[in-house]
Design a protein around this motif. Structure first.
Motif, PDB file in Angstrom:
ATOM      1  N   GLN A 197      12.869  -4.745   9.770  1.00 16.02           N
ATOM      2  CA  GLN A 197      11.897  -4.097  10.646  1.00 16.02           C
ATOM      3  C   GLN A 197      12.581  -2.973  11.416  1.00 16.02           C
ATOM      4  O   GLN A 197      13.766  -3.079  11.754  1.00 16.02           O
ATOM      5  N   PRO A 198      11.901  -1.831  11.713  1.00 19.84           N
ATOM      6  CA  PRO A 198      10.485  -1.544  11.441  1.00 19.84           C
ATOM      7  C   PRO A 198      10.241  -0.927  10.072  1.00 19.84           C
ATOM      8  O   PRO A 198       9.143  -0.462   9.776  1.00 19.84           O
ATOM      9  N   ARG A 199      11.284  -0.901   9.224  1.00 16.42           N
ATOM     10  CA  ARG A 199      11.143  -0.286   7.911  1.00 16.42           C
ATOM     11  C   ARG A 199      10.037  -0.944   7.102  1.00 16.42           C
ATOM     12  O   ARG A 199       9.264  -0.265   6.412  1.00 16.42           O
ATOM     13  N   ALA A 200       9.923  -2.254   7.186  1.00 17.68           N
ATOM     14  CA  ALA A 200       8.899  -2.966   6.424  1.00 17.68           C
ATOM     15  C   ALA A 200       7.502  -2.552   6.866  1.00 17.68           C
ATOM     16  O   ALA A 200       6.614  -2.337   6.034  1.00 17.68           O
ATOM     17  N   GLY A 201       7.291  -2.416   8.170  1.00 16.16           N
ATOM     18  CA  GLY A 201       5.985  -1.990   8.658  1.00 16.16           C
ATOM     19  C   GLY A 201       5.629  -0.592   8.211  1.00 16.16           C
ATOM     20  O   GLY A 201       4.477  -0.308   7.834  1.00 16.16           O
ATOM     21  N   GLN A 202       6.622   0.309   8.235  1.00 20.09           N
ATOM     22  CA  GLN A 202       6.366   1.673   7.793  1.00 20.09           C
ATOM     23  C   GLN A 202       6.025   1.715   6.307  1.00 20.09           C
ATOM     24  O   GLN A 202       5.097   2.418   5.885  1.00 20.09           O
ATOM     25  N   LEU A 203       6.788   0.991   5.484  1.00 19.78           N
ATOM     26  CA  LEU A 203       6.523   0.970   4.049  1.00 19.78           C
ATOM     27  C   LEU A 203       5.170   0.334   3.728  1.00 19.78           C
ATOM     28  O   LEU A 203       4.461   0.783   2.827  1.00 19.78           O
ATOM     29  N   LYS A 204       4.827  -0.708   4.468  1.00 17.37           N
ATOM     30  CA  LYS A 204       3.542  -1.361   4.241  1.00 17.37           C
ATOM     31  C   LYS A 204       2.392  -0.411   4.540  1.00 17.37           C
ATOM     32  O   LYS A 204       1.420  -0.328   3.770  1.00 17.37           O
ATOM     33  N   ALA A 239       2.633   2.904   4.514  1.00 14.80           N
ATOM     34  CA  ALA A 239       2.668   3.977   3.520  1.00 14.80           C
ATOM     35  C   ALA A 239       2.082   3.499   2.200  1.00 14.80           C
ATOM     36  O   ALA A 239       1.347   4.256   1.530  1.00 14.80           O
ATOM     37  N   LEU A 240       2.399   2.294   1.799  1.00 10.96           N
ATOM     38  CA  LEU A 240       1.857   1.757   0.549  1.00 10.96           C
ATOM     39  C   LEU A 240       0.338   1.629   0.611  1.00 10.96           C
ATOM     40  O   LEU A 240      -0.367   1.982  -0.345  1.00 10.96           O
ATOM     41  N   ALA A 241      -0.169   1.163   1.743  1.00 15.40           N
ATOM     42  CA  ALA A 241      -1.624   1.061   1.899  1.00 15.40           C
ATOM     43  C   ALA A 241      -2.266   2.441   1.860  1.00 15.40           C
ATOM     44  O   ALA A 241      -3.338   2.633   1.255  1.00 15.40           O
ATOM     45  N   GLN A 242      -1.624   3.434   2.484  1.00 15.34           N
ATOM     46  CA  GLN A 242      -2.160   4.799   2.475  1.00 15.34           C
ATOM     47  C   GLN A 242      -2.186   5.370   1.060  1.00 15.34           C
ATOM     48  O   GLN A 242      -3.175   5.994   0.653  1.00 15.34           O
ATOM     49  N   GLN A 243      -1.103   5.147   0.293  1.00 12.44           N
ATOM     50  CA  GLN A 243      -1.059   5.660  -1.076  1.00 12.44           C
ATOM     51  C   GLN A 243      -2.080   4.955  -1.967  1.00 12.44           C
ATOM     52  O   GLN A 243      -2.658   5.572  -2.872  1.00 12.44           O
ATOM     53  N   GLN A 244      -2.301   3.700  -1.715  1.00  9.57           N
ATOM     54  CA  GLN A 244      -3.322   2.985  -2.482  1.00  9.57           C
ATOM     55  C   GLN A 244      -4.712   3.537  -2.184  1.00  9.57           C
ATOM     56  O   GLN A 244      -5.529   3.699  -3.104  1.00  9.57           O
ATOM     57  N   ARG A 245      -4.991   3.842  -0.923  1.00  8.53           N
ATOM     58  CA  ARG A 245      -6.282   4.443  -0.579  1.00  8.53           C
ATOM     59  C   ARG A 245      -6.396   5.841  -1.190  1.00  8.53           C
ATOM     60  O   ARG A 245      -7.460   6.227  -1.697  1.00  8.53           O
ATOM     61  N   ARG A 246      -5.284   6.572  -1.160  1.00  7.46           N
ATOM     62  CA  ARG A 246      -5.287   7.920  -1.734  1.00  7.46           C
ATOM     63  C   ARG A 246      -5.556   7.868  -3.238  1.00  7.46           C
ATOM     64  O   ARG A 246      -6.338   8.676  -3.761  1.00  7.46           O
ATOM     65  N   GLU A 248       7.977   0.538  -5.285  1.00  8.78           N
ATOM     66  CA  GLU A 248       9.374   0.265  -5.614  1.00  8.78           C
ATOM     67  C   GLU A 248      10.217   0.070  -4.358  1.00  8.78           C
ATOM     68  O   GLU A 248      11.066  -0.824  -4.291  1.00  8.78           O
ATOM     69  N   GLN A 249       9.984   0.914  -3.346  1.00 11.30           N
ATOM     70  CA  GLN A 249      10.720   0.762  -2.095  1.00 11.30           C
ATOM     71  C   GLN A 249      10.378  -0.569  -1.420  1.00 11.30           C
ATOM     72  O   GLN A 249      11.255  -1.252  -0.869  1.00 11.30           O
ATOM     73  N   TRP A 250       9.100  -0.924  -1.462  1.00 10.23           N
ATOM     74  CA  TRP A 250       8.669  -2.205  -0.876  1.00 10.23           C
ATOM     75  C   TRP A 250       9.304  -3.381  -1.627  1.00 10.23           C
ATOM     76  O   TRP A 250       9.766  -4.351  -1.018  1.00 10.23           O
ATOM     77  N   ASN A 251       9.326  -3.299  -2.967  1.00 12.62           N
ATOM     78  CA  ASN A 251       9.912  -4.373  -3.776  1.00 12.62           C
ATOM     79  C   ASN A 251      11.407  -4.538  -3.482  1.00 12.62           C
ATOM     80  O   ASN A 251      11.920  -5.660  -3.436  1.00 12.62           O
ATOM     81  N   ALA A 252      12.101  -3.416  -3.312  1.00 14.43           N
ATOM     82  CA  ALA A 252      13.531  -3.482  -3.004  1.00 14.43           C
ATOM     83  C   ALA A 252      13.766  -4.149  -1.656  1.00 14.43           C
ATOM     84  O   ALA A 252      14.672  -4.989  -1.500  1.00 14.43           O
ATOM     85  N   LEU A 253      12.940  -3.799  -0.675  1.00 16.91           N
ATOM     86  CA  LEU A 253      13.076  -4.405   0.650  1.00 16.91           C
ATOM     87  C   LEU A 253      12.712  -5.893   0.603  1.00 16.91           C
ATOM     88  O   LEU A 253      13.338  -6.732   1.253  1.00 16.91           O
ATOM     89  N   GLU A 254      11.705  -6.233  -0.206  1.00 17.69           N
ATOM     90  CA  GLU A 254      11.288  -7.628  -0.333  1.00 17.69           C
ATOM     91  C   GLU A 254      12.355  -8.450  -1.041  1.00 17.69           C
ATOM     92  O   GLU A 254      12.614  -9.600  -0.672  1.00 17.69           O
ATOM     93  N   GLU A 255      12.986  -7.875  -2.069  1.00 16.13           N
ATOM     94  CA  GLU A 255      14.026  -8.592  -2.798  1.00 16.13           C
ATOM     95  C   GLU A 255      15.213  -8.920  -1.897  1.00 16.13           C
ATOM     96  O   GLU A 255      15.813  -9.996  -1.996  1.00 16.13           O
ATOM     97  N   ALA A 256      15.546  -7.989  -1.015  1.00 15.04           N
ATOM     98  CA  ALA A 256      16.658  -8.235  -0.092  1.00 15.04           C
ATOM     99  C   ALA A 256      16.330  -9.352   0.901  1.00 15.04           C
ATOM    100  O   ALA A 256      17.228 -10.007   1.434  1.00 15.04           O
TER     101      ALA A 256
END
Length: 348
Positions: free
Chosen positions: A53-60, A62-69, A157-165
Protein backbone atom coordinates in the motif's frame (compact mmCIF):
# COMPACT_ATOMS: atom_id res chain seq x y z
CA UNK A 1 -26.72 -60.11 29.77
CA UNK A 2 -30.19 -59.56 28.30
CA UNK A 3 -31.16 -63.18 29.04
CA UNK A 4 -30.85 -62.52 32.78
CA UNK A 5 -33.16 -59.48 32.66
CA UNK A 6 -36.91 -59.46 33.25
CA UNK A 7 -39.07 -58.87 30.16
CA UNK A 8 -40.22 -55.43 31.29
CA UNK A 9 -36.66 -54.56 32.25
CA UNK A 10 -35.50 -55.44 28.73
CA UNK A 11 -37.96 -52.99 27.19
CA UNK A 12 -37.06 -50.32 29.70
CA UNK A 13 -33.40 -50.84 28.81
CA UNK A 14 -34.16 -50.47 25.11
CA UNK A 15 -36.18 -47.33 25.77
CA UNK A 16 -33.38 -45.84 27.83
CA UNK A 17 -30.90 -46.57 25.03
CA UNK A 18 -33.22 -44.65 22.69
CA UNK A 19 -33.12 -41.78 25.17
CA UNK A 20 -29.31 -41.96 25.18
CA UNK A 21 -29.16 -41.90 21.37
CA UNK A 22 -31.68 -39.04 21.11
CA UNK A 23 -29.75 -37.04 23.71
CA UNK A 24 -26.50 -37.68 21.80
CA UNK A 25 -28.14 -36.69 18.48
CA UNK A 26 -29.32 -33.33 19.79
CA UNK A 27 -25.97 -32.66 21.45
CA UNK A 28 -24.13 -33.56 18.21
CA UNK A 29 -26.35 -31.16 16.25
CA UNK A 30 -25.70 -28.33 18.71
CA UNK A 31 -21.98 -29.13 18.86
CA UNK A 32 -21.71 -29.16 15.07
CA UNK A 33 -23.26 -25.70 14.87
CA UNK A 34 -20.92 -24.32 17.51
CA UNK A 35 -17.79 -25.94 16.07
CA UNK A 36 -18.67 -24.76 12.57
CA UNK A 37 -19.40 -21.19 13.68
CA UNK A 38 -16.11 -20.90 15.55
CA UNK A 39 -14.51 -20.10 12.20
CA UNK A 40 -16.19 -16.70 12.30
CA UNK A 41 -14.28 -15.69 15.44
CA UNK A 42 -11.30 -14.68 13.27
CA UNK A 43 -11.58 -12.09 10.49
CA UNK A 44 -11.55 -13.40 6.92
CA UNK A 45 -8.22 -12.85 5.18
CA UNK A 46 -7.70 -11.75 1.55
CA UNK A 47 -4.57 -11.45 -0.58
CA UNK A 48 -5.24 -7.74 -1.06
CA UNK A 49 -4.70 -7.11 2.66
CA UNK A 50 -1.04 -8.16 2.23
CA UNK A 51 -0.34 -6.21 -0.96
CA UNK A 52 1.90 -3.14 -0.90
CA UNK A 53 0.00 0.00 0.00
CA UNK A 54 -0.78 2.57 -1.38
CA UNK A 55 0.46 1.01 -4.62
CA UNK A 56 -2.26 -1.64 -4.51
CA UNK A 57 -5.00 0.96 -4.17
CA UNK A 58 -3.63 2.98 -7.07
CA UNK A 59 -3.35 -0.09 -9.32
CA UNK A 60 -6.83 -1.25 -8.37
CA UNK A 61 -8.29 2.14 -9.29
CA UNK A 62 -6.26 2.24 -12.53
CA UNK A 63 -7.36 -1.27 -13.46
CA UNK A 64 -11.00 -0.39 -12.83
CA UNK A 65 -10.62 2.77 -14.93
CA UNK A 66 -9.05 0.85 -17.83
CA UNK A 67 -11.79 -1.74 -17.66
CA UNK A 68 -14.43 1.00 -17.89
CA UNK A 69 -12.50 2.60 -20.74
CA UNK A 70 -12.36 -0.66 -22.67
CA UNK A 71 -16.07 -1.24 -22.06
CA UNK A 72 -16.87 2.24 -23.41
CA UNK A 73 -14.57 1.72 -26.40
CA UNK A 74 -16.17 -1.64 -27.15
CA UNK A 75 -19.67 -0.13 -26.97
CA UNK A 76 -18.63 2.71 -29.29
CA UNK A 77 -17.06 0.18 -31.69
CA UNK A 78 -20.31 -1.76 -31.87
CA UNK A 79 -22.21 1.45 -32.65
CA UNK A 80 -19.69 2.39 -35.36
CA UNK A 81 -19.92 -1.05 -36.96
CA UNK A 82 -23.69 -0.81 -36.96
CA UNK A 83 -23.59 2.59 -38.68
CA UNK A 84 -21.10 1.28 -41.24
CA UNK A 85 -23.39 -1.66 -42.01
CA UNK A 86 -26.31 0.76 -42.54
CA UNK A 87 -24.20 2.94 -44.84
CA UNK A 88 -23.07 -0.10 -46.86
CA UNK A 89 -26.66 -1.29 -47.17
CA UNK A 90 -27.86 2.17 -48.30
CA UNK A 91 -25.06 2.47 -50.86
CA UNK A 92 -25.69 -1.03 -52.20
CA UNK A 93 -29.44 -0.40 -52.52
CA UNK A 94 -28.90 2.93 -54.28
CA UNK A 95 -26.40 1.32 -56.67
CA UNK A 96 -28.89 -1.35 -57.67
CA UNK A 97 -31.60 1.25 -58.21
CA UNK A 98 -29.26 3.37 -60.33
CA UNK A 99 -28.19 0.39 -62.43
CA UNK A 100 -31.80 -0.52 -63.10
CA UNK A 101 -32.59 3.04 -64.03
CA UNK A 102 -29.60 3.21 -66.45
CA UNK A 103 -30.77 0.03 -68.10
CA UNK A 104 -34.18 1.60 -68.67
CA UNK A 105 -32.66 4.81 -70.02
CA UNK A 106 -30.42 2.91 -72.48
CA UNK A 107 -33.57 1.43 -74.00
CA UNK A 108 -35.43 4.75 -74.36
CA UNK A 109 -32.27 6.84 -75.11
CA UNK A 110 -34.00 10.08 -74.11
CA UNK A 111 -31.49 12.97 -73.89
CA UNK A 112 -33.68 15.02 -71.58
CA UNK A 113 -32.86 12.53 -68.80
CA UNK A 114 -29.13 13.45 -68.70
CA UNK A 115 -29.58 15.89 -65.74
CA UNK A 116 -31.24 13.05 -63.85
CA UNK A 117 -28.21 10.85 -64.50
CA UNK A 118 -25.93 13.54 -63.10
CA UNK A 119 -28.16 13.96 -60.04
CA UNK A 120 -28.29 10.28 -59.29
CA UNK A 121 -24.56 9.93 -59.79
CA UNK A 122 -23.97 12.68 -57.24
CA UNK A 123 -26.28 10.91 -54.79
CA UNK A 124 -24.32 7.69 -55.23
CA UNK A 125 -21.09 9.58 -54.63
CA UNK A 126 -22.54 11.02 -51.42
CA UNK A 127 -23.57 7.56 -50.21
CA UNK A 128 -20.13 6.18 -51.04
CA UNK A 129 -18.54 9.04 -49.11
CA UNK A 130 -20.82 8.30 -46.13
CA UNK A 131 -19.83 4.65 -46.34
CA UNK A 132 -16.13 5.53 -46.34
CA UNK A 133 -16.69 7.92 -43.43
CA UNK A 134 -18.48 5.19 -41.44
CA UNK A 135 -15.63 2.77 -42.24
CA UNK A 136 -13.09 5.33 -41.04
CA UNK A 137 -15.08 5.71 -37.79
CA UNK A 138 -15.05 1.91 -37.34
CA UNK A 139 -11.28 1.82 -37.85
CA UNK A 140 -10.81 4.64 -35.34
CA UNK A 141 -12.97 2.88 -32.75
CA UNK A 142 -11.11 -0.38 -33.34
CA UNK A 143 -7.86 1.41 -32.62
CA UNK A 144 -9.36 2.97 -29.49
CA UNK A 145 -10.60 -0.45 -28.36
CA UNK A 146 -7.15 -1.98 -28.98
CA UNK A 147 -5.46 0.82 -27.01
CA UNK A 148 -7.88 0.36 -24.11
CA UNK A 149 -7.37 -3.43 -24.15
CA UNK A 150 -3.58 -3.11 -24.09
CA UNK A 151 -3.75 -0.53 -21.30
CA UNK A 152 -5.99 -2.84 -19.29
CA UNK A 153 -3.67 -5.80 -19.88
CA UNK A 154 -0.71 -3.74 -18.72
CA UNK A 155 -2.54 -2.69 -15.55
CA UNK A 156 -3.59 -6.30 -14.98
CA UNK A 157 0.01 -7.52 -15.27
CA UNK A 158 1.14 -4.96 -12.71
CA UNK A 159 -1.69 -6.00 -10.39
CA UNK A 160 -0.80 -9.70 -10.83
CA UNK A 161 2.85 -9.02 -10.00
CA UNK A 162 1.88 -7.15 -6.84
CA UNK A 163 -0.58 -9.91 -5.90
CA UNK A 164 2.01 -12.64 -6.45
CA UNK A 165 4.42 -10.90 -4.10
CA UNK A 166 1.68 -10.83 -1.42
CA UNK A 167 0.81 -14.54 -1.64
CA UNK A 168 3.67 -15.70 0.61
CA UNK A 169 2.73 -13.52 3.64
CA UNK A 170 -0.94 -14.20 2.87
CA UNK A 171 -0.34 -17.99 3.01
CA UNK A 172 1.58 -17.65 6.30
CA UNK A 173 -1.19 -15.56 7.84
CA UNK A 174 -3.85 -17.96 6.57
CA UNK A 175 -2.11 -20.96 8.14
CA UNK A 176 -1.70 -19.05 11.40
CA UNK A 177 -5.40 -18.20 11.33
CA UNK A 178 -6.34 -21.84 10.69
CA UNK A 179 -4.14 -22.90 13.59
CA UNK A 180 -5.77 -20.39 15.94
CA UNK A 181 -9.27 -21.43 14.90
CA UNK A 182 -8.31 -25.08 15.35
CA UNK A 183 -7.02 -24.18 18.81
CA UNK A 184 -10.41 -22.66 19.66
CA UNK A 185 -12.16 -25.82 18.51
CA UNK A 186 -9.69 -28.00 20.39
CA UNK A 187 -10.24 -25.97 23.58
CA UNK A 188 -13.95 -26.67 23.19
CA UNK A 189 -13.88 -30.37 22.29
CA UNK A 190 -10.94 -31.65 24.37
CA UNK A 191 -12.54 -30.80 27.77
CA UNK A 192 -15.73 -32.48 26.53
CA UNK A 193 -13.75 -35.62 25.70
CA UNK A 194 -12.03 -35.58 29.09
CA UNK A 195 -15.36 -35.07 30.85
CA UNK A 196 -16.83 -37.94 28.81
CA UNK A 197 -13.93 -40.18 29.85
CA UNK A 198 -14.49 -39.35 33.50
CA UNK A 199 -18.24 -39.94 33.23
CA UNK A 200 -17.66 -43.22 31.42
CA UNK A 201 -15.30 -44.39 34.13
CA UNK A 202 -17.34 -43.33 37.14
CA UNK A 203 -20.99 -42.88 36.10
CA UNK A 204 -21.78 -45.21 33.19
CA UNK A 205 -23.62 -47.63 35.49
CA UNK A 206 -25.29 -44.99 37.63
CA UNK A 207 -28.91 -44.00 37.84
CA UNK A 208 -28.70 -41.55 34.94
CA UNK A 209 -26.58 -43.72 32.63
CA UNK A 210 -28.57 -42.87 29.43
CA UNK A 211 -27.46 -39.24 29.68
CA UNK A 212 -23.91 -40.35 30.48
CA UNK A 213 -23.77 -42.56 27.39
CA UNK A 214 -25.41 -39.86 25.27
CA UNK A 215 -22.78 -37.37 26.37
CA UNK A 216 -20.01 -39.92 25.72
CA UNK A 217 -21.28 -40.49 22.16
CA UNK A 218 -21.50 -36.74 21.60
CA UNK A 219 -18.02 -35.99 22.95
CA UNK A 220 -16.44 -38.79 20.93
CA UNK A 221 -18.20 -37.67 17.75
CA UNK A 222 -17.28 -34.01 18.31
CA UNK A 223 -13.60 -34.78 18.88
CA UNK A 224 -12.94 -37.59 16.41
CA UNK A 225 -15.38 -36.63 13.62
CA UNK A 226 -16.21 -32.92 13.70
CA UNK A 227 -12.73 -31.77 14.72
CA UNK A 228 -10.75 -33.77 12.14
CA UNK A 229 -11.82 -31.77 9.02
CA UNK A 230 -10.47 -28.62 10.67
CA UNK A 231 -7.13 -30.17 11.57
CA UNK A 232 -4.38 -28.12 9.85
CA UNK A 233 -2.74 -30.14 7.10
CA UNK A 234 0.65 -28.56 6.34
CA UNK A 235 1.04 -30.92 3.43
CA UNK A 236 -0.45 -33.84 5.37
CA UNK A 237 2.41 -34.00 7.89
CA UNK A 238 0.35 -32.74 10.84
CA UNK A 239 -2.50 -35.17 10.26
CA UNK A 240 -0.21 -38.15 9.89
CA UNK A 241 1.78 -37.14 12.98
CA UNK A 242 -1.41 -36.71 14.99
CA UNK A 243 -2.63 -40.08 13.73
CA UNK A 244 0.64 -41.72 14.76
CA UNK A 245 0.54 -40.06 18.19
CA UNK A 246 -3.07 -41.13 18.80
CA UNK A 247 -2.32 -44.66 17.62
CA UNK A 248 0.67 -44.95 19.94
CA UNK A 249 -1.29 -43.46 22.86
CA UNK A 250 -4.32 -45.71 22.34
CA UNK A 251 -2.15 -48.75 21.65
CA UNK A 252 -0.07 -48.18 24.77
CA UNK A 253 -3.23 -47.77 26.85
CA UNK A 254 -4.64 -50.98 25.35
CA UNK A 255 -1.44 -52.87 26.18
CA UNK A 256 -1.40 -51.55 29.75
CA UNK A 257 -5.08 -52.40 30.17
CA UNK A 258 -4.47 -55.91 28.87
CA UNK A 259 -1.62 -56.43 31.33
CA UNK A 260 -3.75 -55.17 34.19
CA UNK A 261 -6.62 -57.41 33.12
CA UNK A 262 -4.35 -60.47 33.01
CA UNK A 263 -2.95 -59.61 36.45
CA UNK A 264 -6.47 -59.26 37.85
CA UNK A 265 -7.45 -62.60 36.30
CA UNK A 266 -4.43 -64.33 37.83
CA UNK A 267 -5.20 -62.83 41.22
CA UNK A 268 -8.86 -63.81 40.93
CA UNK A 269 -8.03 -67.38 39.89
CA UNK A 270 -5.87 -67.72 42.99
CA UNK A 271 -8.82 -66.91 45.26
CA UNK A 272 -11.04 -69.62 46.85
CA UNK A 273 -13.91 -70.85 44.69
CA UNK A 274 -16.71 -69.41 46.82
CA UNK A 275 -15.04 -66.01 47.11
CA UNK A 276 -14.48 -65.88 43.35
CA UNK A 277 -18.15 -66.57 42.65
CA UNK A 278 -19.23 -63.90 45.14
CA UNK A 279 -17.09 -61.27 43.40
CA UNK A 280 -18.72 -61.93 40.03
CA UNK A 281 -21.84 -59.94 39.21
CA UNK A 282 -24.95 -62.06 38.79
CA UNK A 283 -25.97 -60.67 35.39
CA UNK A 284 -22.40 -60.87 34.05
CA UNK A 285 -22.03 -64.49 35.15
CA UNK A 286 -25.33 -65.52 33.54
CA UNK A 287 -24.49 -63.66 30.33
CA UNK A 288 -21.13 -65.45 30.04
CA UNK A 289 -22.68 -68.83 30.77
CA UNK A 290 -25.27 -68.17 28.06
CA UNK A 291 -22.35 -67.81 25.63
CA UNK A 292 -20.81 -71.09 26.84
CA UNK A 293 -17.80 -69.39 28.38
CA UNK A 294 -16.49 -69.59 31.93
CA UNK A 295 -17.65 -66.63 34.06
CA UNK A 296 -14.27 -66.56 35.78
CA UNK A 297 -11.66 -66.86 33.01
CA UNK A 298 -13.91 -66.28 29.96
CA UNK A 299 -12.58 -69.36 28.15
CA UNK A 300 -14.81 -71.73 26.18
CA UNK A 301 -16.41 -74.54 28.23
CA UNK A 302 -18.71 -77.34 27.06
CA UNK A 303 -21.62 -76.61 29.37
CA UNK A 304 -23.76 -79.28 27.67
CA UNK A 305 -21.57 -82.00 29.17
CA UNK A 306 -23.30 -83.06 32.45
CA UNK A 307 -20.01 -84.33 33.80
CA UNK A 308 -18.46 -80.86 33.88
CA UNK A 309 -19.13 -79.09 37.20
CA UNK A 310 -15.95 -77.02 37.31
CA UNK A 311 -14.07 -74.97 34.73
CA UNK A 312 -11.17 -77.09 33.41
CA UNK A 313 -9.13 -73.90 32.86
CA UNK A 314 -9.41 -71.96 36.13
CA UNK A 315 -11.23 -74.40 38.45
CA UNK A 316 -14.18 -72.17 39.37
CA UNK A 317 -17.40 -74.01 40.21
CA UNK A 318 -19.99 -73.87 37.44
CA UNK A 319 -22.59 -76.32 38.79
CA UNK A 320 -23.43 -77.60 42.27
CA UNK A 321 -26.33 -79.39 43.92
CA UNK A 322 -29.26 -78.00 45.82
CA UNK A 323 -28.97 -78.51 49.56
CA UNK A 324 -32.69 -79.29 49.77
CA UNK A 325 -33.47 -81.56 46.79
CA UNK A 326 -29.92 -82.39 45.58
CA UNK A 327 -30.78 -81.29 42.02
CA UNK A 328 -27.80 -80.28 39.89
CA UNK A 329 -28.09 -76.54 39.27
CA UNK A 330 -26.17 -73.49 38.11
CA UNK A 331 -23.72 -72.51 40.85
CA UNK A 332 -24.46 -68.83 40.22
CA UNK A 333 -28.26 -69.15 40.44
CA UNK A 334 -29.87 -67.51 43.45
CA UNK A 335 -32.56 -70.16 43.78
CA UNK A 336 -32.88 -73.82 42.92
CA UNK A 337 -34.83 -74.23 39.69
CA UNK A 338 -36.34 -77.50 40.93
CA UNK A 339 -37.61 -76.64 44.44
CA UNK A 340 -37.03 -72.87 44.75
CA UNK A 341 -34.75 -73.19 47.76
CA UNK A 342 -32.36 -70.19 48.14
CA UNK A 343 -28.88 -70.94 46.92
CA UNK A 344 -27.41 -70.11 50.33
CA UNK A 345 -28.78 -73.42 51.53
CA UNK A 346 -26.54 -75.31 49.07
CA UNK A 347 -23.51 -77.04 50.63
CA UNK A 348 -20.14 -75.42 50.14
Amino acid sequence: MSKSLRLSEKWFQRGLWLVALAFAWFLIGLGGKIVGNLGGVEDTLTVEQFMQQPRAGQLKAALAQQQRRQADANAALQQARQKHQVAVANSHSARETFDNWLATRSVTARSEQDPEVIKRTRELDALAAAERQALALVEAQEQADLDASQARDQAQEQWNALEEAARVPYGDALRARELRVFGYRLLLTLPLLLAAGWLFKTRRKGKYWPFVWGFVFFAGFAFFVELVPYLPSYGGYVRYLVGIALTVLIGRQAIVSLQRYLERQKAAEAMPDRQRRETLQYDVALARLAKSVCPGCERKVDLKDPAIDFCPHCGIGLYDHCGSCSTRKNAFSRFCHACGTPAQAAPQ
